[in-house]
Design a protein around this motif. Structure first.
Motif, PDB file in Angstrom:
ATOM      1  N   LYS A  71      -3.965  -7.646  -8.253  1.00  0.00           N
ATOM      2  CA  LYS A  71      -3.430  -7.656  -9.624  1.00  0.00           C
ATOM      3  C   LYS A  71      -3.637  -9.002 -10.299  1.00  0.00           C
ATOM      4  CE  LYS A  71       0.188  -4.160  -9.435  1.00  0.00           C
ATOM      5  NZ  LYS A  71       1.629  -3.911  -9.480  1.00  0.00           N
ATOM      6  N   VAL A 119      -2.287  -5.838  -2.553  1.00  0.00           N
ATOM      7  CA  VAL A 119      -2.111  -5.160  -3.842  1.00  0.00           C
ATOM      8  C   VAL A 119      -1.748  -6.184  -4.922  1.00  0.00           C
ATOM      9  CG1 VAL A 119      -0.730  -3.462  -5.120  1.00  0.00           C
ATOM     10  CG2 VAL A 119      -1.465  -2.948  -2.799  1.00  0.00           C
ATOM     11  N   ILE A 120      -0.815  -7.081  -4.599  1.00  0.00           N
ATOM     12  CA  ILE A 120      -0.402  -8.108  -5.576  1.00  0.00           C
ATOM     13  C   ILE A 120      -1.574  -9.044  -5.876  1.00  0.00           C
ATOM     14  CG2 ILE A 120       1.135 -10.098  -5.946  1.00  0.00           C
ATOM     15  CD1 ILE A 120       3.231  -8.561  -4.259  1.00  0.00           C
ATOM     16  N   LEU A 133       6.664  -3.878  -5.036  1.00  0.00           N
ATOM     17  CA  LEU A 133       5.736  -4.176  -6.133  1.00  0.00           C
ATOM     18  C   LEU A 133       6.453  -4.152  -7.479  1.00  0.00           C
ATOM     19  CD1 LEU A 133       2.632  -2.153  -4.945  1.00  0.00           C
ATOM     20  CD2 LEU A 133       2.914  -4.618  -4.930  1.00  0.00           C
ATOM     21  N   THR A 169       7.038  -0.117  -0.281  1.00  0.00           N
ATOM     22  CA  THR A 169       5.963  -0.871  -0.939  1.00  0.00           C
ATOM     23  C   THR A 169       6.102  -0.778  -2.462  1.00  0.00           C
ATOM     24  OG1 THR A 169       4.563  -0.313   0.939  1.00  0.00           O
ATOM     25  CG2 THR A 169       3.447  -1.197  -0.970  1.00  0.00           C
ATOM     26  N   THR A 189       0.905  -4.878   0.994  1.00  0.00           N
ATOM     27  CA  THR A 189       1.603  -5.224  -0.244  1.00  0.00           C
ATOM     28  C   THR A 189       1.014  -6.520  -0.820  1.00  0.00           C
ATOM     29  OG1 THR A 189       3.606  -4.216   0.629  1.00  0.00           O
ATOM     30  CG2 THR A 189       3.899  -5.673  -1.242  1.00  0.00           C
TER      31      THR A 189
END
Lengths: 111, 233
Positions: free
Chosen positions: B83, B79-80, A106, A102, B76
């Protein structure tokens, strides 16, 4: 029942035998571990096919009159413990791999 | 209600080179009440051209170097999306199983403040769903209800929407298909307002071949037990 356990032992032993051999050929397994698993599973197969020498050995070596059944029971509990340890380890490794993958995703993600 | 809403559409993909382009190009360009729409594709370790195709079309693309599973890919993606300061998060499958036209309908209850989480339940054209899928989904709905005490008539649907607040409250541990069950559990645990929105069941030979098999139930069961025990410790 005896023939059934013999078939299972030979089947599982063969699976381990060929898998470790395959891994060894592919250089994924060291020679020491390869020999260790081969010997261990050969013993398992021999004991399953002819358990009498094993019973005799148990009888002669035991000072506390432990029978083969008790011995196998202790072995089963020990195997359960090993299974739990492996499960916990796999979980931990899975978590670490997941975090790492992960983080990399990112870090490299593109707009 | 949020003004100038930003919508993030998260698409987890694993070996979907045949469908990913059409899914991305069919995404709505405009939705009433939404100022900005963008897509985020998470390639979950595909060995085909999925990543390259997605990268040329999608607004954001991320890649897992190995296949981790649906739950990790969504994580994932979330999370993006966080952001990018998105206000609403939508997830859809990359196999073309969901009609992107319904995204507007899916997020409407969130925009109107009627719900914090919406689930696209495959109620329209349900006849196209094979019987074994109906049985599998029914079993998973029941399982989800028994474990978490929250009923959802399509708990395994991959088409969902979350408000920013809802997503911040949720803590997800799943790495695989069990994420769908865990999401319903998190809705219940955090007392989030959930609404089901009817969407069409859109099956093709391709999507049927790609979906999870009913035998996965055993795997999901074990993983959910592990997640529950993790929450209690």
């Amino acid at each position: 029942m005896k023939i059934f356990s013999q078939i299972i032992a030979v089947f599982l032993g063969s699976v381990v035998f060929f898998k470790t051999y395959y891994d060894f050929r592919k250089k994924r397994e060291s020679i020491a571990m390869f020999i260790f698993w081969q010997i261990l599973w050969l013993i398992v197969i021999f004991v399953a096919l002819d358990p009498m020498p094993f019973y005799e050995l148990m009888r002669k070596s035991s000072h506390y009159n432990i029978g083969a059944g008790t011995f196998l029971g202790i072995g089963f509990i020990f195997l359960l413990f090993i299974t739990y340890k492996l499960y916990a380890k796999v979980n931990e490794l899975e978590y670490e791999i997941k975090s790492m993958v992960t983080k990399l995703a990112l870090k490299d993600f593109k707009k | 209600m949020v003004k100038h809403i930003k919508l993030a559409i998260i698409i987890p993909a694993y070996n979907e080179e045949k469908t990913i382009a059409s899914v991305l190009t069919c995404l709505p360009k405009k939705i009433s009440g939404v100022k900005e729409i963008f897509s985020i594709v998470i390639d979950d370790g595909s060995i085909d051209e999925t990543y390259n195709i997605a990268n040329s079309i999608s607004n954001f693309t991320a890649r897992h170097i190995i296949n981790l599973g649906l739950g990790s890919a969504l994580e994932t993606g979330f999370v993006i999306a966080k952001k990018t300061n998105a206000d609403i998060f939508v997830t859809i499958d990359a196999d073309g199983q969901h009609n992107p036209k319904y995204i507007g309908k899916l997020i409407r209850p969130i925009i109107n403040g009627e719900a914090e989480v919406t689930i696209g339940t495959r109620k329209i054209n349900k006849k196209s769903m094979p019987w074994y899928r109906k049985v599998g989904n029914g079993g998973m709905n029941l399982f989800t209800y028994l474990v978490f005490g929250k009923w959802c008539s399509d708990s395994q649907s991959g088409m969902r929407a979350f408000s920013k607040k809802a997503l911040e409250k949720m803590t997800l541990y799943s790495s695989g298909y069990e994420i769908s069950t865990e999401i319903i559990g998190e809705v219940k645990r955090n007392k989030l307002k959930m609404k089901e929105v009817a969407i069409p069941a859109q099956y093709s030979d391709y999507s049927l071949g790609k979906g999870q098999i009913n035998l996965n139930f055993i795997n999901i069961f074990i993983r959910i037990l592990s997640i529950i025990s993790r929450r209690k410790t």
